[in-house]
Design a protein around this motif. Structure first.
Motif, PDB file in Angstrom:
ATOM      1  N   VAL A   1      68.225 -10.482  33.138  1.00 56.47           N
ATOM      2  CA  VAL A   1      68.212 -11.659  34.020  1.00 56.47           C
ATOM      3  C   VAL A   1      69.310 -12.633  33.620  1.00 56.47           C
ATOM      4  O   VAL A   1      70.058 -13.150  34.470  1.00 56.47           O
ATOM      5  CB  VAL A   1      66.831 -12.353  33.969  1.00 56.47           C
ATOM      6  N   GLU A   2      69.432 -12.891  32.333  1.00 56.43           N
ATOM      7  CA  GLU A   2      70.458 -13.806  31.831  1.00 56.43           C
ATOM      8  C   GLU A   2      71.853 -13.323  32.219  1.00 56.43           C
ATOM      9  O   GLU A   2      72.725 -14.118  32.620  1.00 56.43           O
ATOM     10  CB  GLU A   2      70.336 -13.905  30.311  1.00 56.43           C
ATOM     11  N   LYS A   3      72.065 -12.045  32.133  1.00 56.77           N
ATOM     12  CA  LYS A   3      73.374 -11.441  32.437  1.00 56.77           C
ATOM     13  C   LYS A   3      73.825 -11.721  33.868  1.00 56.77           C
ATOM     14  O   LYS A   3      75.000 -12.029  34.115  1.00 56.77           O
ATOM     15  CB  LYS A   3      73.281  -9.926  32.198  1.00 56.77           C
ATOM     16  N   TYR A   4      72.908 -11.661  34.825  1.00 56.49           N
ATOM     17  CA  TYR A   4      73.300 -11.781  36.232  1.00 56.49           C
ATOM     18  C   TYR A   4      73.091 -13.176  36.823  1.00 56.49           C
ATOM     19  O   TYR A   4      73.631 -13.479  37.894  1.00 56.49           O
ATOM     20  CB  TYR A   4      72.532 -10.757  37.077  1.00 56.49           C
ATOM     21  N   PHE A   5      72.319 -14.017  36.160  1.00 58.72           N
ATOM     22  CA  PHE A   5      72.009 -15.324  36.752  1.00 58.72           C
ATOM     23  C   PHE A   5      72.662 -16.515  36.058  1.00 58.72           C
ATOM     24  O   PHE A   5      72.707 -17.600  36.628  1.00 58.72           O
ATOM     25  CB  PHE A   5      70.492 -15.547  36.775  1.00 58.72           C
ATOM     26  N   ALA A   6      73.118 -16.353  34.841  1.00 60.07           N
ATOM     27  CA  ALA A   6      73.596 -17.504  34.065  1.00 60.07           C
ATOM     28  C   ALA A   6      74.647 -18.321  34.808  1.00 60.07           C
ATOM     29  O   ALA A   6      74.609 -19.552  34.816  1.00 60.07           O
ATOM     30  CB  ALA A   6      74.138 -17.034  32.721  1.00 60.07           C
ATOM     31  N   LYS A   7      75.587 -17.655  35.447  1.00 62.56           N
ATOM     32  CA  LYS A   7      76.691 -18.365  36.111  1.00 62.56           C
ATOM     33  C   LYS A   7      76.247 -19.089  37.386  1.00 62.56           C
ATOM     34  O   LYS A   7      76.905 -20.034  37.830  1.00 62.56           O
ATOM     35  CB  LYS A   7      77.806 -17.377  36.439  1.00 62.56           C
ATOM     36  N   ILE A   8      75.131 -18.644  37.964  1.00 57.19           N
ATOM     37  CA  ILE A   8      74.661 -19.242  39.219  1.00 57.19           C
ATOM     38  C   ILE A   8      73.797 -20.473  38.975  1.00 57.19           C
ATOM     39  O   ILE A   8      73.645 -21.328  39.851  1.00 57.19           O
ATOM     40  CB  ILE A   8      73.834 -18.219  40.039  1.00 57.19           C
ATOM     41  N   MET A   9      73.252 -20.588  37.780  1.00 56.57           N
ATOM     42  CA  MET A   9      72.234 -21.600  37.526  1.00 56.57           C
ATOM     43  C   MET A   9      72.684 -23.046  37.743  1.00 56.57           C
ATOM     44  O   MET A   9      71.903 -23.854  38.243  1.00 56.57           O
ATOM     45  CB  MET A   9      71.651 -21.426  36.126  1.00 56.57           C
ATOM     46  N   PRO A  10      73.901 -23.441  37.412  1.00 57.78           N
ATOM     47  CA  PRO A  10      74.296 -24.829  37.701  1.00 57.78           C
ATOM     48  C   PRO A  10      74.209 -25.173  39.189  1.00 57.78           C
ATOM     49  O   PRO A  10      73.720 -26.244  39.563  1.00 57.78           O
ATOM     50  CB  PRO A  10      75.730 -24.895  37.189  1.00 57.78           C
ATOM     51  N   GLU A  11      74.655 -24.250  40.028  1.00 52.27           N
ATOM     52  CA  GLU A  11      74.597 -24.480  41.472  1.00 52.27           C
ATOM     53  C   GLU A  11      73.143 -24.479  41.961  1.00 52.27           C
ATOM     54  O   GLU A  11      72.758 -25.292  42.818  1.00 52.27           O
ATOM     55  CB  GLU A  11      75.370 -23.395  42.218  1.00 52.27           C
ATOM     56  N   TYR A  12      72.349 -23.573  41.426  1.00 51.42           N
ATOM     57  CA  TYR A  12      70.951 -23.497  41.839  1.00 51.42           C
ATOM     58  C   TYR A  12      70.198 -24.762  41.421  1.00 51.42           C
ATOM     59  O   TYR A  12      69.437 -25.335  42.200  1.00 51.42           O
ATOM     60  CB  TYR A  12      70.278 -22.267  41.226  1.00 51.42           C
ATOM     61  N   SER A  13      70.434 -25.219  40.204  1.00 53.39           N
ATOM     62  CA  SER A  13      69.768 -26.431  39.721  1.00 53.39           C
ATOM     63  C   SER A  13      70.122 -27.627  40.597  1.00 53.39           C
ATOM     64  O   SER A  13      69.266 -28.459  40.914  1.00 53.39           O
ATOM     65  CB  SER A  13      70.174 -26.706  38.272  1.00 53.39           C
ATOM     66  N   GLN A  14      71.349 -27.728  41.001  1.00 54.19           N
ATOM     67  CA  GLN A  14      71.789 -28.833  41.860  1.00 54.19           C
ATOM     68  C   GLN A  14      71.096 -28.763  43.228  1.00 54.19           C
ATOM     69  O   GLN A  14      70.699 -29.785  43.793  1.00 54.19           O
ATOM     70  CB  GLN A  14      73.310 -28.782  42.036  1.00 54.19           C
ATOM     71  N   ALA A  15      70.944 -27.555  43.753  1.00 56.33           N
ATOM     72  CA  ALA A  15      70.284 -27.379  45.052  1.00 56.33           C
ATOM     73  C   ALA A  15      68.814 -27.791  44.968  1.00 56.33           C
ATOM     74  O   ALA A  15      68.281 -28.439  45.879  1.00 56.33           O
ATOM     75  CB  ALA A  15      70.407 -25.923  45.504  1.00 56.33           C
ATOM     76  N   VAL A  16      68.158 -27.424  43.871  1.00 57.09           N
ATOM     77  CA  VAL A  16      66.742 -27.784  43.699  1.00 57.09           C
ATOM     78  C   VAL A  16      66.589 -29.299  43.636  1.00 57.09           C
ATOM     79  O   VAL A  16      65.697 -29.883  44.269  1.00 57.09           O
ATOM     80  CB  VAL A  16      66.160 -27.137  42.431  1.00 57.09           C
TER      81      VAL A  16
END
Length: 514
Positions: A440-455
């Motif tokens: 999970v960390e391998k495929y999601f780490a780079k997306i998390m800043p954008e996802y956190s901002q959307a939430v």
């Protein structure tokens, strides 16, 4: 006929007395008089099959005598009859119907008004004597007496339709606690009676007084006061101001779902394809982990991988506040949660129920996820069933026959034709779960800043829907939206064909070894 049978009707008799009086004290007196008369007259009853009709006939006669005995009460009921309520003596040979109507309106008053009405008109005390008896200023007595008269007049000319349409709230709790079905029930069982639910509903958006709640619920005020005492004791309501009460937990309504339908998918659209792609990549690699898959199809396991991924990401990356629970009356940390949603709108959510199974002989917990489109709800297991499942998965058998039988009944274990047992819940060892988290960390780490901002963008306006006094509750439930928005990803991916639909009655639950 044994007079002991009358004891079986004691509560019903008291309920009858309540409906024919206007205070607890008078109901007590009337019910005692009815019961005494029943015991005295029972030997005269020849046909036991007619016991109940005879009982209520006696109750009716005692009640009429009881009312005639209270001559002073007549004056009270005729004192403030509004002009449009004046009755014609030729129409009513017996004035009891009018008295019953007015009595019910007086019963709707809260104690601070009702007690003064009773003392002034029924007991015949002066305002000065009432002042001394209640230890309050005489001016306060005079003011409350005047207000009570106004309230009775107003009540006689108004009727709340809501009294005929009681609300039904689905009540639960969230947080942590040591509960089981036998010895310690979940706390919501103590506030699930119909009147408590309606008090909670009508005091949710804004504070309400006893009189307001009695009027809108259509019951005497002393019943409301009794339920409020219990709700305060159970910490389901709070007294916002003197004599004003408000529900002290979130109750989901259709407006929450309406907001979610309008905004959840919209806020994720800029990164939706990245999220869908990452989930698919995680699922491909997770299939290679040799964990206990419970013979589930790849499609059904796909949904398990997705929610396990977002559960991990929520713990790893979410920075939204999550205030600690206050310790409740039972010494545990939790809060109520309610819902009166009609189903017209779909609220964005991931429901999570689980048992950490701490302190038992076993080493696995059990978590159930629900709220995603196509995923069925399943109750979590308690410790003994979890341990029985663990025995079968890792040892091939369990010596706890009663727990196995209970798990079979609930569908967690299936007994095969050859007599062996099969567990229907996937299970990860601790090492296998660490491997999964790494994927999970391998495929999601780079997306998390954008996802956190959307939430954060999503919950900014979402919080405005809730009553302001529920600050900590709102923060906790909005923090859960970090994982909850995954349900919007699922709906989008199913609609666009990126995700296959799960099988019918697909459960999304898992056992994980600590």
């Amino acid at each position: 006929m044994d007079s002991g049978v009358i004891l079986n009707y004691a509560e019903k008799v008291y309920g009858y007395a309540v409906n024919h009086t206007y205070s607890h004290e008078e109901a007590d007196d009337l019910s005692q008089e009815i019961l005494f008369t029943l015991v005295r007259e029972l030997p005269k009853l020849k046909d036991e099959s007619k016991f109940e009709p005879w009982l209520w006939g006696v109750a009716n006669n005692v009640t009429k005598s009881f009312r005639r005995h209270m001559g002073k009460q007549r004056a009270m009921f005729t004192y403030d009859v509004p002009e449009d309520m004046v009755y014609n003596a030729e129409t009513y040979n017996d004035q009891e119907e009018v008295y019953d109507f007015l009595r019910s309106k007086i019963a709707m008053l809260s104690a601070i008004y009702r007690d003064i009405i009773v003392l002034y008109y029924y007991d015949g005390l002066s305002t000065k004597q009432i002042s001394e008896k209640l230890d309050i200023p005489e001016g306060t007595v005079t003011w409350r007496l005047s207000e009570a008269r106004k309230k009775i007049k107003k009540e006689c000319t108004e009727m709340k339709e809501t009294a005929l349409r009681p609300k039904k709230i689905h009540l639960d709790i969230y947080g942590s606690g040591d509960y089981n079905n036998k010895d310690k029930p979940f706390p919501n069982v103590y506030i699930e009676d119909a009147l408590s639910q309606n008090i909670l509903y009508h005091s949710y958006e804004s504070p309400s007084t006893v009189e307001e709640l009695a009027k809108i619920c259509g019951v005497p005020a002393y019943f409301v006061e009794d339920r409020i005492d219990n709700l305060l004791k159970r910490e389901a309501i709070i007294e916002i101001a003197k004599g004003k009460y408000q529900a002290n937990f979130v109750i989901w309504t259709d407006k929450h779902g309406e907001y979610c339908e309008e905004n959840a998918e919209k806020v994720l659209l800029p990164i939706m394809d990245k999220l869908v792609s990452a989930i698919r990549s995680v699922a491909i690699e997770a299939e290679k982990i040799d964990f206990y898959k419970a013979d589930k199809s790849g499609t059904d396991l796909f949904y398990l991988y997705g929610i396990l991924a977002f559960d991990y990401l929520s713990c790893r990356y979410c920075r939204l506040p999550y205030p600690d629970f206050e310790v409740k009356f039972d010494g545990l940390k939790w809060n109520y949660i309610g819902s009166i949603e009609t189903g017209k709108y779909r609220r964005t959510k991931i429901g999570v129920n689980g048992s950490l199974n701490l302190g038992s002989r076993g080493s696995c917990n059990h978590t159930v996820y629900f709220g995603m489109n196509g995923i069925a709800f399943r109750k979590m297991m308690f410790d003994h069933c979890i341990n029985a499942c663990e025995d079968i998965i890792f040892r091939g058998y369990s010596e706890d026959a009663s727990s196995v039988a209970e798990a079979v009944k609930a569908g967690y274990i299936i007994k095969k034709d050859d007599g062996s047992f099969f567990v229907t819940v996937p299970c990860f060892t601790a090492e296998q779960k660490r491997t999964f988290d790494g994927i999970v960390e391998k495929y999601f780490a780079k997306i998390m800043p954008e996802y956190s901002q959307a939430v954060e963008k999503f919950i900014e306006d979402y919080k405005k829907i809730f009553p302001k006094h529920l600050g900590d509750d709102i923060d906790r439930l909005c923090q859960n939206m970090f994982m909850g928005l995954y349900s919007a990803v699922v709906s989008y991916a199913q609609r666009t064909g990126a995700f296959e639909m799960p099988s019918k009655n697909c459960y999304c639950d898992v056992m994980i070894q600590r």
